[in-house]
Enzyme design. Structure first.
Site, short mmCIF file in Angstrom:
data_model
loop_
_atom_site.label_atom_id
_atom_site.label_comp_id
_atom_site.label_asym_id
_atom_site.label_seq_id
_atom_site.Cartn_x
_atom_site.Cartn_y
_atom_site.Cartn_z
N ASP A 322 0.85 -1.18 0.00
CA ASP A 322 0.00 0.00 0.00
C ASP A 322 0.88 1.23 0.00
O ASP A 322 1.88 1.27 0.71
CB ASP A 322 -0.88 0.01 1.26
CG ASP A 322 -2.09 -0.87 1.05
OD1 ASP A 322 -2.57 -0.95 -0.10
OD2 ASP A 322 -2.54 -1.49 2.02
N GLU A 363 -0.67 18.46 7.29
CA GLU A 363 -0.25 19.27 6.15
C GLU A 363 0.07 20.69 6.63
O GLU A 363 1.09 21.27 6.27
CB GLU A 363 -1.36 19.34 5.09
CG GLU A 363 -1.57 18.05 4.32
CD GLU A 363 -2.53 17.10 5.00
OE1 GLU A 363 -2.92 17.37 6.17
OE2 GLU A 363 -2.88 16.07 4.40
N PHE A 395 -9.99 25.65 9.08
CA PHE A 395 -10.31 24.95 7.84
C PHE A 395 -11.62 24.19 8.01
O PHE A 395 -11.85 23.54 9.02
CB PHE A 395 -9.18 23.94 7.53
CG PHE A 395 -9.40 23.17 6.27
CD1 PHE A 395 -8.94 23.68 5.06
CD2 PHE A 395 -10.06 21.95 6.28
CE1 PHE A 395 -9.15 22.98 3.90
CE2 PHE A 395 -10.25 21.24 5.11
CZ PHE A 395 -9.80 21.76 3.91
#
Lengths: 705, 553
Positions: A322, A363, A395
């Site tokens: 993965d 992030e 956000f």
């Protein structure tokens, strides 16, 4: 309510979470040093293994035991013969050393099993019934029963959460003290018996019978109780048994030849010859090698449901990995600031950092770090509290941007469409350049974040932050090593083909499967297998279960669903997909150790012949003394030296059997040349030296030399 | 030209001829065994025996074919000898005794050609030509058929089918053995070997005594005896007899004949498994052992101490002066390592150590290069064992030519490995223990023991040569060596065919960088090492009491 006290796994696992945990990349293989203490501790178990019913399972050692009994009888009938007694003693020691090797290997697993057993308490289960709930012992649970667990309860059996969400302490099985979240539905619903609910309330549907729970299986695995001989071990045993028969034949038929030559041999000498010839070294260490191989996996916190799976791991030729978590770090990170024409990079970095201070996503944090790390932007690290009057804009999924309003200046950072929309809304102009940059970043597989600033002069775009998948350190080298081992790596990702291709190229995988669905994975595995390849993969979700079952080596993540854990043949307690590579190496190491010690054992025979044959027949044919190349002092000493060497080499090689021959990811030919050199040539030379030294020592004993 | 140059040239000429011919012959054999066409004479034969040459056989059916055919051959040969006096061209010879008839029948059907009789003074023309010489073809073709079945096991996948025994048998005989031996017989006649059905000549010698000179179809038998790695001579003196092997040239030709098919079959194998390299790795392993044997024996014979040898310049006892030391040693090693057993010198007379090398050549299991067919399958079985141990050392479940060597495969290979040591050591021990061995010796001490050991080694490995002087014509020895020959031939075939079946069913594993390369020198070295160590360890004690005790003084 459960009345049991909280359970800890044991001294080495309690306390701080990390120190006792193996680091997958460091190649830690031995639990504690191997030394005389370990041998002494295993002695009682080794003596217990002298039971003929146990011995008969290893044909080579059984022959040695029969030889020992025979020489014992002969020694008793002629008690004045020191040679008979000495040979008898060393033959028994040979058997004992073999048992000791196995006992030491098993002992290591047993220590682990004991700590696990402490976790398996007889918890009281609160079973849901039609009219409320009842308390029954955990052992009375049946599959399909629904039980309630609240904060402080031990979960009474393996199952799936069907209602609620809770934090669970799974340190009993993983050694990881940080609690994990378990919730109904999705891929985080599996709970393990013996783990403890720390908060909230969940309803668990039981999926395994008592006595067959994960912890039970784990205990029997590490103890070796469930150990069955693996296919390759069986094949090797057959070869060793047939070699034993051949040597038995060579020794039994020797007597009539010797009689004709006028040099009839005593049964003691013939027994000594036989024991020296049959492959006792590998015969003695074979089961220890297998147990230690499983143990090495356990030490890396991987549980294999069968030794067969471990062997298969060595044969794997395709690895499905993965992307997220294995090849790349879990999250995308800021890699670059790209200012637009009328903005400076410092301006951009400053704004990006400012807008991200309130952004707690990985992030966002990575942007702060990048801005701070890049000293050339002339920035210092800032914290939220420094700006007292700031108004933070968090956000949200709706706005898809975050930022801050402070002292009349607004900074926004977010998805390109949202931020450019915001700029236009505030009367600003967005140039073509921005679209060009964001387009380029997307094409390269990254994620562009646009940063904009609004002040008295109006709103304008400052530039773009390039977020990208960060390929793990050193992973490229590992894939190169795998390629040299003949293993193809295939990256599995949900990304679009463009992104996937970029990451695949950066990580150096051989192939990738983009926008992968479980069906795609399954099809890929079947296609590889149809070509005769063995496939290994990791997975955690319920929808991975069919593919895990289909793969030859399916490693389920411990955080995954019970369906996944059932389907795979290994469970990684650390839930670290990178470990697949370690598992392959352990599988190979297991086979190499067997092959190397078999070669060593066979090569040893040559020197033993040169010790024993002249000792037996020089009296009848003086010319045969030329074969006594080691110039051993007397025939008795020569034979005894060979027997002693044969016994001592077993003990000397126990550490190697437990640790395994070191594996290097190099081409098969180089590996073979290397191992042939060390174990073939070494096996040829070592006994010449060893026997000579032992003979020198023996000849020092008065009355013998 | 001095002796050494001559010997080097002789070995070089032989090696060059083999190198030149193995390629066309190997390719031709591959074509023969894969062709779909049947020749007209072949169709007649199939119609006569009622076989369907196109039916694919699984291993049990193939094995039944091998065993049934060989059993019929055995009975036929036995009957022929027992009723020899009633057959035409019997030359007035008596029927052969039951135990010797059994021994001889077993010997020729098992491709051994051990002879406890003297050909010219016991067997009539029909028995020699119609019985024994026919078996020279057929027993050789059986060996090649079994080898081909094993090769197909490696080459095919996901099928249990190994080809058709009858078609393999007939094609081997009709298209390979017959044409080559006809050609060879003509050349042998040209070098001076005889070919007639004449009655014996009675001649008066110069000293006035009478001498009985036999004739017969010698050249034809000589050709197939060597080509088919049989070894049973028309005359008791075998290829030392001037009618069988008249000159140095015929000697070189005969050595070429007995080596040519065994050294060409690896090429056939490589062709059929799709990688010529694989064949060359096998051929190289055979060549290395054979060459080492040649050097060892030649050097030892030249160096042999003793005043008689010193005078002659070498150990010339029991050797023909027309072949010399080099031609004799080269022949001796070639014949013992090919399971041929024809001799042009008396192995009994070789120095102790050389005799040991000759025995070791057989004890390796006749794999360097071994008998026609049996050499290839013997070496491939050894390769399976070598691959197993080496494969483990590269960290994979061992595989050979894409086929996994798992439990079943190693079980069959291990059983194969057990057969001949059991027969050789068991037979020798029985003969020594019961005293029958000692009674048949013509020498005492270690050399006497070597005679017995040699006899059982030769019989069990289907070689057929003897330490001359050994009185093998006793009921005990005829029967026990006869059994050794039969078991030593057909028991291994059971395991070979079973292995072929299990390999053919597998699907191939693709080769990767992690796969052991079996087509390379490293593997050849490994194979040589495995063969030498396994056989060496098995037989070292026995060899120590025979050849080593005699040779190390």
């Amino acid at each position: 309510m459960s009345t049991t006290t909280p359970v800890r796994i044991g001294p080495e696992r309690s306390g701080t979470p990390e120190p006792a945990r193996p680091d997958a990349s460091s190649g830690r293989t031995a639990r504690g040093p191997f030394g005389p203490r370990q041998l002494a501790a295993s002695l009682p178990e080794a003596l217990r293994k002298l039971d003929p019913r146990v011995l008969v399972k290893a044909p080579v050692m059984f022959v040695v035991a029969v030889g020992s009994v025979l020489t014992s009888v002969l020694a008793v009938t002629d008690p004045g013969d020191w040679f008979g007694w000495a040979i008898t003693a060393w033959l028994w020691l040979t058997v004992l050393f073999a048992n000791l090797a196995e006992a030491v290997a098993e002992g290591r697993g047993r220590a682990q099993a004991d700590t696990l057993r402490r976790a398996r308490t007889d918890a009281v289960a609160r079973r849901l019934t039609a009219d409320g709930e009842e308390e029954i012992p955990g052992t009375a649970l049946r599959i399909g029963d629904r039980v309630v667990c609240e904060a402080g309860d031990l979960i009474p059996g393996d199952g799936d959460v069907v209602e609620g969400v809770a934090s669970v302490d799974e340190s009993a099985i993983t050694g990881e003290s940080a609690p994990v979240i378990r919730e109904s539905g999705g891929d985080r619903c599996a709970v393990t018996g013996g783990t403890k609910v720390l908060s909230d309330r969940i309803v668990v549907s039981v999926t395994t019978k008592p006595g067959e729970t994960f912890i039970d299986r784990m205990i029997s695995l590490v103890e070796g109780a469930a150990r069955q001989k693996t296919p390759n071990e069986i094949a090797l045993n057959i070869l060793l048994a047939s070699l034993t028969v051949i040597f038995l034949l060579a020794v039994v038929t020797l007597q009539p030849f010797a009689v004709y030559a006028g040099a009839e041999q005593s049964l003691i000498v013939l027994s000594a010859l036989l024991v020296c010839l049959i492959p006792t070294t590998i015969g003695a260490l074979l089961s220890a090698i297998g147990i230690a191989g499983m143990d090495r996996l356990v030490q890396r916190n991987v549980l294999a449901t069968s030794g067969r799976a471990v062997e298969a791991a060595g044969d794997v030729s395709t690895l499905l990995l993965d992307k997220t978590g294995t090849i790349t770090l879990g999250n995308r990170q800021a890699a670059e600031f790209i200012p637009v024409r009328d903005a400076s990079i410092g301006e951009l970095a400053d704004a990006a950092q400012l807008s991200s201070l309130a952004d707690e996503t990985p992030e966002g944090r990575s942007i702060v770090v990048l801005a701070a790390a890049e000293e050339r932007y002339g920035l210092r690290e800032r914290h939220e509290g420094e700006l007292a009057h700031a108004e933070w804009v968090p956000f949200t999924a709706g706005t898809r941007m975050s930022g801050v309003d402070v002292d009349g200046v607004s900074v926004r950072k977010g998805a390109a469409a949202s931020v450019t929309g915001w700029v236009r809304e505030h009367g600003g102009h967005v140039g073509e350049e921005v679209h060009g940059i964001t387009g380029r970043i997307s094409e390269a597989g990254g994620t562009p974040l646009v940063v904009a600033r609004r002040d008295a002069d109006g709103a304008r775009v400052l530039g773009v932050v390039h977020l990208k998948d960060v390929v793990k350190d050193g992973i490229r080298e590992r894939f190169a090593a795998l390629r040299r081992m003949g293993i193809t790596t295939v990256m599995i990702t949900g990304d679009n083909p463009l992104t996937a291709k970029a990451i695949a190229a950066e990580a150096g995988v051989d192939d990738f499967l983009a926008e992968a669905t479980p069906e795609d994975k399954m099809a890929l595995i079947k296609r590889e297998q149809a070509g005769g390849k063995l496939v290994a993969m990791t997975g955690d979700g319920t929808n991975d279960a069919p593919a895990l079952a289909q793969a030859d080596v399916g490693v389920a993540m411990n955080t995954g669903t019970s369906a996944a854990k059932e389907a795979g043949n290994m469970v990684d307690l650390d839930s670290d997909p990178t470990k697949l590579i370690d598992i392959v190496e352990i599988g190979k190491q297991l086979l190499i150790t067997r092959g190397a010690l078999t070669t060593f054992s066979l090569a040893n025979d040559i020197a033993k012949y040169f010790a024993i044959i002249p000792a037996m027949f020089t009296a009848a044919y003086p010319g045969l003394d030329k074969l006594n190349v080691m110039a051993l002092s007397t025939p008795e000493s020569a034979i005894l030296s060979a027997v002693v060497f044969n016994a001592l080499i077993i003990i000397a090689l126990v550490p190697l059997a437990l640790r395994g021959v070191r594996y290097r990811p190099i081409e098969a030919d180089k590996l073979l040349r290397r191992n042939l050199g060390i174990y073939g040539l070494g096996g040829l030379i070592a006994p010449f030296l060893g026997i000579k030294i032992i003979d020198l020592l023996i000849s020092l004993i008065p009355g013998i030399g | 030209m001095n002796q050494t140059t001559a010997d080097v040239l002789q070995i070089s000429a032989l090696a060059a001829a083999l190198a030149l011919v193995h390629r066309p012959l190997g390719d031709y054999m591959a074509a023969v065994y894969t062709s779909r066409r049947h020749l007209r004479p072949e169709r007649w034969i199939y119609r006569c025996v009622g076989a369907d040459p196109d039916a694919e056989m699984r291993w049990p059916a193939y094995l039944r074919g091998v065993l049934a055919f060989s059993a019929v051959s055995l009975l036929f040969l036995y009957a022929m000898q027992r009723f020899q006096d009633r057959l035409p061209m019997s030359l007035g010879f008596e029927p052969i005794s039951p135990d010797q008839a059994f021994n001889t029948a077993a010997s020729f059907t098992s491709n051994t050609n051990w002879q406890s009789y003297a050909g010219e003074s016991a067997m009539g023309h029909l028995t020699q030509t119609g019985g024994l010489a026919v078996q020279n073809f057929l027993s050789a073709a059986v060996g090649m058929a079994v080898a081909l079945a094993l090769v197909r096991g490696f080459a095919r996948s996901r099928t249990g089918e190994l080809g058709n025994f009858w078609s393999d048998l007939v094609r081997g005989t009709v298209r390979i053995l017959t044409p080559v031996s006809v050609l060879a017989a003509v050349v042998l006649v040209a070098t001076g070997a005889i070919q007639n059905f004449a009655s014996p000549h009675e001649v008066q010698t110069l000293s006035g005594g009478g001498q009985h000179i036999s004739g017969g179809a010698v050249a034809s038998q000589e050709a197939i005896k060597n080509l088919g790695t049989n070894g049973g001579g028309f005359f008791n003196a075998n290829s030392a007899h001037p009618f069988e092997n008249p000159t140095g040239v015929s000697n070189l030709l005969e050595m070429f004949l007995l080596l040519v098919i065994p050294f060409s079959l690896p090429r056939t194998f490589g062709k059929l498994v799709g990688s010529v390299r694989q064949g060359y790795a096998i051929a190289a392993a055979m060549g290395v052992i054979w060459f080492a044997g040649v050097i060892a024996v030649t050097v030892t014979e030249y160096a042999h101490p003793g005043s008689a040898s010193q005078l002659a310049g070498a150990a010339m006892e029991g050797k023909e002066t027309r072949f010399g030391e080099g031609g004799s040693s080269l022949f001796a090693v070639s014949t013992t390592m090919t399971s041929t057993g024809s001799v042009n010198s008396f192995h009994d007379s070789y120095s102790g150590l050389s005799g040991g090398v000759l025995m070791l050549g057989m004890m390796l299991g006749e794999i360097a290069p071994g008998g026609v067919g049996s050499g290839l399958y013997g070496m491939l079985m050894m390769a399976v064992i070598a691959v197993f141990v080496a494969g483990l050392m590269v960290g994979r479940t061992p595989e050979y030519l894409g086929k996994k060597i798992g439990t079943r495969q190693i079980k069959l290979a291990a059983c194969y490995l057990l057969v001949t040591p059991s027969l050789v050591l068991g037979g020798t021990a029985l003969a020594m223990g019961l005293g029958d061995g000692e009674a048949a010796m013509t020498n005492t001490g270690a050399h006497g023991f070597s005679e017995v050991l040699y006899a059982y080694t030769s019989g069990s490995n289907n070689n057929g040569s003897a330490f001359a002087g050994f009185g093998a014509d006793t009921p005990f020895l005829n029967t026990s060596i006869g059994l050794c020959m039969l078991l030593g031939r057909f028991l291994p075939m059971v395991f070979v065919l079973a292995l072929a079946g299990s390999l053919a069913r597998q699907s191939p594993v693709p080769e990767t960088a992690g796969t052991l390369r079996t087509g390379k020198p490293l593997f050849t070295g490994l194979l040589v090492g495995a063969a030498l160590i396994i056989s060496g360890l098995t037989f070292f004690p026995a060899l120590a009491l025979g050849p080593l005790a005699e040779g190390l003084v």
